[in-house]
Motif scaffolding. Structure first.
Motif, PDB file in Angstrom:
ATOM      1  N   GLY A 199       0.799  -1.215   0.000  1.00  0.00           N
ATOM      2  CA  GLY A 199       0.000   0.000   0.000  1.00  0.00           C
ATOM      3  C   GLY A 199       0.835   1.270   0.000  1.00  0.00           C
ATOM      4  N   ASP A 200       2.136   1.147   0.321  1.00  0.00           N
ATOM      5  CA  ASP A 200       3.025   2.309   0.328  1.00  0.00           C
ATOM      6  C   ASP A 200       3.855   2.421  -0.939  1.00  0.00           C
ATOM      7  N   MET A 201       3.580   1.583  -1.931  1.00  0.00           N
ATOM      8  CA  MET A 201       4.334   1.663  -3.184  1.00  0.00           C
ATOM      9  C   MET A 201       3.975   2.939  -3.933  1.00  0.00           C
ATOM     10  N   PRO A 202       4.980   3.708  -4.411  1.00  0.00           N
ATOM     11  CA  PRO A 202       4.696   4.954  -5.135  1.00  0.00           C
ATOM     12  C   PRO A 202       3.882   4.702  -6.405  1.00  0.00           C
ATOM     13  N   PRO A 203       3.034   5.662  -6.812  1.00  0.00           N
ATOM     14  CA  PRO A 203       2.160   5.471  -7.982  1.00  0.00           C
ATOM     15  C   PRO A 203       2.902   5.086  -9.259  1.00  0.00           C
ATOM     16  N   ALA A 204       4.073   5.679  -9.515  1.00  0.00           N
ATOM     17  CA  ALA A 204       4.809   5.365 -10.741  1.00  0.00           C
ATOM     18  C   ALA A 204       5.230   3.900 -10.773  1.00  0.00           C
ATOM     19  N   LEU A 205       5.594   3.364  -9.622  1.00  0.00           N
ATOM     20  CA  LEU A 205       6.004   1.961  -9.571  1.00  0.00           C
ATOM     21  C   LEU A 205       4.800   1.032  -9.612  1.00  0.00           C
ATOM     22  N   GLN A 206       3.650   1.523  -9.174  1.00  0.00           N
ATOM     23  CA  GLN A 206       2.430   0.715  -9.301  1.00  0.00           C
ATOM     24  C   GLN A 206       2.156   0.387 -10.766  1.00  0.00           C
ATOM     25  N   ILE A 207       2.398   1.355 -11.643  1.00  0.00           N
ATOM     26  CA  ILE A 207       2.186   1.144 -13.082  1.00  0.00           C
ATOM     27  C   ILE A 207       3.151   0.085 -13.603  1.00  0.00           C
ATOM     28  N   ARG A 208       4.420   0.169 -13.196  1.00  0.00           N
ATOM     29  CA  ARG A 208       5.412  -0.792 -13.664  1.00  0.00           C
ATOM     30  C   ARG A 208       5.120  -2.187 -13.129  1.00  0.00           C
ATOM     31  N   LEU A 209       4.687  -2.266 -11.870  1.00  0.00           N
ATOM     32  CA  LEU A 209       4.356  -3.560 -11.294  1.00  0.00           C
ATOM     33  C   LEU A 209       3.164  -4.174 -12.022  1.00  0.00           C
ATOM     34  N   LEU A 210       2.178  -3.369 -12.346  1.00  0.00           N
ATOM     35  CA  LEU A 210       1.015  -3.864 -13.075  1.00  0.00           C
ATOM     36  C   LEU A 210       1.445  -4.479 -14.408  1.00  0.00           C
ATOM     37  N   ARG A 211       2.373  -3.843 -15.074  1.00  0.00           N
ATOM     38  CA  ARG A 211       2.839  -4.356 -16.367  1.00  0.00           C
ATOM     39  C   ARG A 211       3.556  -5.699 -16.201  1.00  0.00           C
ATOM     40  N   VAL A 212       4.343  -5.820 -15.129  1.00  0.00           N
ATOM     41  CA  VAL A 212       5.028  -7.098 -14.881  1.00  0.00           C
ATOM     42  C   VAL A 212       4.000  -8.199 -14.633  1.00  0.00           C
ATOM     43  N   LEU A 213       2.970  -7.898 -13.857  1.00  0.00           N
ATOM     44  CA  LEU A 213       1.945  -8.896 -13.574  1.00  0.00           C
ATOM     45  C   LEU A 213       1.182  -9.294 -14.844  1.00  0.00           C
ATOM     46  N   GLN A 214       1.028  -8.348 -15.753  1.00  0.00           N
ATOM     47  CA  GLN A 214       0.305  -8.631 -16.994  1.00  0.00           C
ATOM     48  C   GLN A 214       1.173  -9.368 -18.005  1.00  0.00           C
ATOM     49  N   GLU A 215       2.425  -8.909 -18.170  1.00  0.00           N
ATOM     50  CA  GLU A 215       3.281  -9.407 -19.240  1.00  0.00           C
ATOM     51  C   GLU A 215       4.242 -10.510 -18.799  1.00  0.00           C
ATOM     52  N   MET A 244      -8.351   2.893  -0.245  1.00  0.00           N
ATOM     53  CA  MET A 244      -7.346   3.701  -0.945  1.00  0.00           C
ATOM     54  C   MET A 244      -7.696   3.843  -2.415  1.00  0.00           C
ATOM     55  N   VAL A 245      -8.226   2.774  -3.022  1.00  0.00           N
ATOM     56  CA  VAL A 245      -8.665   2.857  -4.423  1.00  0.00           C
ATOM     57  C   VAL A 245      -9.785   3.880  -4.554  1.00  0.00           C
ATOM     58  N   ALA A 246     -10.751   3.830  -3.644  1.00  0.00           N
ATOM     59  CA  ALA A 246     -11.878   4.775  -3.686  1.00  0.00           C
ATOM     60  C   ALA A 246     -11.405   6.212  -3.525  1.00  0.00           C
ATOM     61  N   ALA A 247     -10.306   6.400  -2.733  1.00  0.00           N
ATOM     62  CA  ALA A 247      -9.776   7.747  -2.503  1.00  0.00           C
ATOM     63  C   ALA A 247      -8.786   8.169  -3.583  1.00  0.00           C
ATOM     64  N   GLY A 248      -8.503   7.287  -4.551  1.00  0.00           N
ATOM     65  CA  GLY A 248      -7.566   7.601  -5.620  1.00  0.00           C
ATOM     66  C   GLY A 248      -6.110   7.488  -5.217  1.00  0.00           C
ATOM     67  N   ALA A 249      -5.839   6.822  -4.089  1.00  0.00           N
ATOM     68  CA  ALA A 249      -4.468   6.697  -3.600  1.00  0.00           C
ATOM     69  C   ALA A 249      -3.803   5.396  -4.025  1.00  0.00           C
ATOM     70  N   PHE A 250      -4.561   4.501  -4.648  1.00  0.00           N
ATOM     71  CA  PHE A 250      -3.994   3.237  -5.126  1.00  0.00           C
ATOM     72  C   PHE A 250      -4.708   2.853  -6.412  1.00  0.00           C
ATOM     73  N   ARG A 251      -3.947   2.351  -7.381  1.00  0.00           N
ATOM     74  CA  ARG A 251      -4.517   2.043  -8.693  1.00  0.00           C
ATOM     75  C   ARG A 251      -5.527   0.897  -8.594  1.00  0.00           C
ATOM     76  N   GLN A 252      -6.706   1.137  -9.168  1.00  0.00           N
ATOM     77  CA  GLN A 252      -7.743   0.114  -9.123  1.00  0.00           C
ATOM     78  C   GLN A 252      -7.344  -1.124  -9.911  1.00  0.00           C
ATOM     79  N   ASP A 253      -6.726  -0.928 -11.100  1.00  0.00           N
ATOM     80  CA  ASP A 253      -6.363  -2.084 -11.925  1.00  0.00           C
ATOM     81  C   ASP A 253      -5.304  -2.947 -11.233  1.00  0.00           C
ATOM     82  N   LEU A 254      -4.366  -2.316 -10.502  1.00  0.00           N
ATOM     83  CA  LEU A 254      -3.368  -3.092  -9.771  1.00  0.00           C
ATOM     84  C   LEU A 254      -4.021  -3.830  -8.606  1.00  0.00           C
ATOM     85  N   PHE A 255      -4.958  -3.167  -7.938  1.00  0.00           N
ATOM     86  CA  PHE A 255      -5.666  -3.818  -6.835  1.00  0.00           C
ATOM     87  C   PHE A 255      -6.364  -5.086  -7.315  1.00  0.00           C
ATOM     88  N   PHE A 256      -7.011  -5.013  -8.471  1.00  0.00           N
ATOM     89  CA  PHE A 256      -7.692  -6.195  -8.999  1.00  0.00           C
ATOM     90  C   PHE A 256      -6.699  -7.294  -9.357  1.00  0.00           C
TER      91      PHE A 256
END
Length: 348
Positions: A199-215, A244-256
């Protein structure tokens, strides 16, 4: 090392330059001298004097010198690499001690989740044993022969966390190691990567982590070619990610992507039936860690006090309190008088 040119050294006897360089004793005795430390030209050096023996006897000797600082750097590099490559799992699901229904349910889920490779999200307050659960699932899974690597997403600044997770190429940034460095995703190949405090991962790294999980491939910092990885992801947090997702503090797609298999670790308040058994087990462990002899039982006079407390810090707080108790009780007779135990409890 000496601060003297080659021309200034050639043809001179070693002991003329420095007594620390003399080979006379080795040539006289024929005994090897290894890893002795001397000061030479203002620097500490490690000296080896090795006799050369042939069938005809002693024919000479070899002197080698190495600056102590270079050895320190090499030793640190070796220890760092050993820490990176050797990832030991300390816990199994059996280390989740207790018979209460909430813990039994969590343990059963862990065993079930160990049979598949899906991503696991472990929730729970601080000190409830989230990493113990993650290690236990890994140890019970088909990946147990491969690395289990844990990283705390809250303990590193964003730039360092990025290079630790994804690695970097040669020259990717100022201070980068020559030749680059593989990241923790690559180090965990075929094993498990545990992302604590996700939950403390910075937003920019959330995007990169999401890509790793997808690809299922990572792009090192400064790299141009993605690296395929076969890694199981487990993540843990004490935060409410849905809020946090509802508050916009964590990416919804990564949460899923993370919230596929879910375990919520129960607090000690929810498993009071386990507190006394858990305290007895932890008490023996902290005594062993403190080097205290024997295995005296935890005094029964402590039971009511331990059960009455709310334990906001959960198992971690319980272990800390038991360590303090062990130190105090070590100075008392065995078994200690109940009245003295109660006074110690009040102090602790």
């Amino acid at each position: 090392l000496l601060g003297i040119t080659a021309a200034g050294l050639a043809g001179r006897r070693l002991e003329e330059i420095s007594p620390a360089l003399s080979l006379d004793e080795v040539l006289r005795s024929g005994k090897r001298e290894a890893e002795s430390v001397h000061r030479l030209g203002g620097k500490m050096v490690v000296v080896n004097r090795i006799p050369l023996a042939t069938g005809a006897g002693l024919s000479g000797a070899v002197l080698t010198l190495q600056e102590a600082g270079a050895i320190h750097r090499a030793d640190r590099s070796l220890r760092t690499r050993a820490r990176t490559r050797v990832r030991t799992v300390r816990y199994t699901l059996d280390d989740l001690h207790g018979q209460s229904e909430p813990l039994a349910k969590a343990r059963m889920l862990g065993l079930r989740y160990a049979r598949v490779d899906s991503t696991v999200l472990i929730g729970g307050e601080s000190g409830t044993g989230k990493e113990v659960m993650a290690q236990g699932i890994h140890q019970a899974s088909a990946r147990h022969h491969f690395p289990f690597i844990a990283v705390n997403c809250a303990s590193l600044p964003e730039t360092l966390l990025e290079s630790e997770l994804f690695g970097y190429e040669d020259g990717a940034f100022s201070g980068a190691r020559r030749g680059g460095k593989p990241g923790l995703f690559e180090a965990a190949h075929n094993g498990t990567l545990f992302l604590d405090e996700i939950g403390d991962m910075p937003p920019a790294l959330q995007i990169r982590l999401l890509r790793v999980l997808q690809e299922r491939q990572v792009m090192p910092v400064g790299g141009s070619e993605p690296v395929p990885v076969n890694v199981r992801i487990m993540a843990a947090t004490h935060r409410d990610l849905a809020a946090m997702v509802a508050a916009g503090a964590f990416r919804q797609d990564l949460f899923f992507r993370l919230n596929i298999l879910r375990i919520d670790m129960p607090t000690l308040r929810e498993r009071r039936d386990d507190i006394w058994l858990l305290a007895q087990n932890l008490y023996q462990r902290v005594r062993q860690n403190l080097g205290l002899a024997g295995e005296p039982p935890l005094p029964d006079a402590l039971r009511d006090a331990l059960l009455a407390y709310a334990w906001p810090g959960n198992i971690r707080e319980l272990e800390n309190v038991l360590e303090r108790l062990a130190v105090f009780l070590a100075e008392m007779p065995d078994p200690p008088p109940d009245e003295q135990v109660r006074r110690i409890v009040a102090d602790v």
